[in-house]
Design a protein around this motif. Structure first.
Motif, short mmCIF file in Angstrom:
data_model
loop_
_atom_site.label_atom_id
_atom_site.label_comp_id
_atom_site.label_asym_id
_atom_site.label_seq_id
_atom_site.Cartn_x
_atom_site.Cartn_y
_atom_site.Cartn_z
N GLY A 96 -58.50 -46.75 32.38
CA GLY A 96 -58.84 -45.33 32.57
C GLY A 96 -58.75 -44.54 31.28
O GLY A 96 -59.62 -43.72 30.97
N VAL A 97 -57.72 -44.80 30.49
CA VAL A 97 -57.54 -44.10 29.21
C VAL A 97 -58.64 -44.51 28.23
O VAL A 97 -59.24 -43.66 27.55
CB VAL A 97 -56.13 -44.36 28.63
N VAL A 98 -58.97 -45.80 28.16
CA VAL A 98 -60.03 -46.26 27.26
C VAL A 98 -61.38 -45.68 27.69
O VAL A 98 -62.16 -45.20 26.86
CB VAL A 98 -60.09 -47.81 27.19
N ALA A 99 -61.67 -45.71 28.98
CA ALA A 99 -62.94 -45.18 29.49
C ALA A 99 -63.08 -43.70 29.17
O ALA A 99 -64.14 -43.24 28.73
CB ALA A 99 -63.06 -45.42 31.00
N LEU A 100 -62.02 -42.94 29.38
CA LEU A 100 -62.06 -41.51 29.08
C LEU A 100 -62.25 -41.28 27.58
O LEU A 100 -63.05 -40.44 27.18
CB LEU A 100 -60.78 -40.82 29.56
N CYS A 101 -61.55 -42.02 26.77
CA CYS A 101 -61.69 -41.90 25.32
C CYS A 101 -63.14 -42.15 24.92
O CYS A 101 -63.72 -41.38 24.15
CB CYS A 101 -60.75 -42.86 24.61
N LEU A 102 -63.72 -43.22 25.44
CA LEU A 102 -65.11 -43.55 25.10
C LEU A 102 -66.06 -42.43 25.52
O LEU A 102 -67.01 -42.11 24.80
CB LEU A 102 -65.52 -44.87 25.75
N LYS A 103 -65.79 -41.83 26.66
CA LYS A 103 -66.62 -40.72 27.13
C LYS A 103 -66.50 -39.52 26.18
O LYS A 103 -67.50 -38.89 25.84
CB LYS A 103 -66.17 -40.33 28.54
N LEU A 104 -65.29 -39.24 25.73
CA LEU A 104 -65.05 -38.08 24.87
C LEU A 104 -65.62 -38.26 23.46
O LEU A 104 -66.02 -37.29 22.83
CB LEU A 104 -63.54 -37.79 24.77
N ILE A 105 -65.62 -39.48 22.96
CA ILE A 105 -66.05 -39.73 21.57
C ILE A 105 -67.42 -40.37 21.49
O ILE A 105 -67.83 -40.82 20.42
CB ILE A 105 -65.02 -40.60 20.82
N GLU A 106 -68.13 -40.42 22.59
CA GLU A 106 -69.39 -41.16 22.67
C GLU A 106 -70.35 -40.84 21.52
O GLU A 106 -70.86 -41.73 20.86
CB GLU A 106 -70.06 -40.89 24.02
N SER A 107 -70.61 -39.55 21.28
CA SER A 107 -71.59 -39.23 20.24
C SER A 107 -71.09 -39.62 18.85
O SER A 107 -71.87 -40.13 18.04
CB SER A 107 -71.99 -37.75 20.28
N ASP A 108 -69.80 -39.42 18.58
CA ASP A 108 -69.25 -39.83 17.28
C ASP A 108 -69.31 -41.35 17.11
O ASP A 108 -69.58 -41.84 16.01
CB ASP A 108 -67.80 -39.35 17.11
N LEU A 109 -69.07 -42.08 18.19
CA LEU A 109 -69.11 -43.54 18.11
C LEU A 109 -70.54 -44.03 17.90
O LEU A 109 -70.78 -44.96 17.14
CB LEU A 109 -68.49 -44.15 19.38
N HIS A 110 -71.51 -43.37 18.54
CA HIS A 110 -72.92 -43.73 18.33
C HIS A 110 -73.33 -43.47 16.88
O HIS A 110 -74.04 -44.28 16.27
CB HIS A 110 -73.83 -42.95 19.28
N LYS A 111 -72.91 -42.32 16.33
CA LYS A 111 -73.23 -42.00 14.93
C LYS A 111 -72.62 -43.05 14.00
O LYS A 111 -73.26 -43.49 13.05
CB LYS A 111 -72.70 -40.61 14.57
N TYR A 112 -71.38 -43.43 14.29
CA TYR A 112 -70.72 -44.43 13.47
C TYR A 112 -71.45 -45.78 13.56
O TYR A 112 -71.69 -46.42 12.54
CB TYR A 112 -69.25 -44.61 13.87
N ALA A 113 -71.81 -46.18 14.75
CA ALA A 113 -72.51 -47.47 14.93
C ALA A 113 -73.84 -47.47 14.18
O ALA A 113 -74.20 -48.47 13.55
CB ALA A 113 -72.73 -47.75 16.42
N ALA A 114 -74.55 -46.34 14.21
CA ALA A 114 -75.82 -46.24 13.47
C ALA A 114 -75.56 -46.33 11.97
O ALA A 114 -76.28 -47.03 11.24
CB ALA A 114 -76.53 -44.93 13.82
N TRP A 115 -74.54 -45.63 11.48
CA TRP A 115 -74.18 -45.69 10.06
C TRP A 115 -73.82 -47.11 9.66
O TRP A 115 -74.25 -47.60 8.63
CB TRP A 115 -73.00 -44.75 9.78
#
Length: 133
Positions: A106-125
């Motif tokens: 639950g904590v990991v899923a929520l974290c991923l939801k909250l940081i989704e756009s930053d994580l996508h930007k990082y993955a693209a970089w």
């Protein structure tokens, strides 16, 4: 037993993220193998395996100064979620068979939801920086 709610996950993530200091990142990176082993051993966390590897990569690139175009709150949330997963005596102790990893997931899923756009930007970089010139 009550189901681990989004509100409880948010409280746990906020608490863990609020405690994270920049100095904690190096220690967290040293615990990557232990956390990934726990994820692999847990049915509930396995579905986050790829995301957790990417989260560690983000922390490592931030720590090493290679990637800094991310808000500290994102780094703190990622570190907080990963530290929460590592803690065996969290809200629902990991030793409780069948339920012990519900809160971690639950904590990991929520974290991923909250940081989704930053994580996508990082993955693209990361993908762009890995391409040969």
């Amino acid at each position: 037993m009550a189901v681990f709610s989004d509100k409880a996950a948010a409280e746990q993530l906020k608490g863990e993220a609020g405690k994270v200091q920049k100095e904690d990142l190096e220690a967290l990176l040293q615990k990557q193998e232990a956390i990934e082993a726990k994820v692999k051993a847990s049915g509930r966390l396995q579905r986050f395996s790829t995301d957790i590897k990417l989260m560690f990569s983000l922390i490592r690139d931030y720590w090493n100064g290679r990637y800094r175009t991310v808000p500290w709150k994102t780094i703190a949330a990622v570190a907080g979620a990963l530290l929460y997963v590592l803690n065996p005596l969290d809200i629902i102790p990991d030793l409780i068979f069948g339920f012990g990893f519900i809160d971690d997931a639950g904590v990991v899923a929520l974290c991923l939801k909250l940081i989704e756009s930053d994580l996508h930007k990082y993955a693209a970089w990361k993908e762009l920086s890995a391409q040969p010139e």
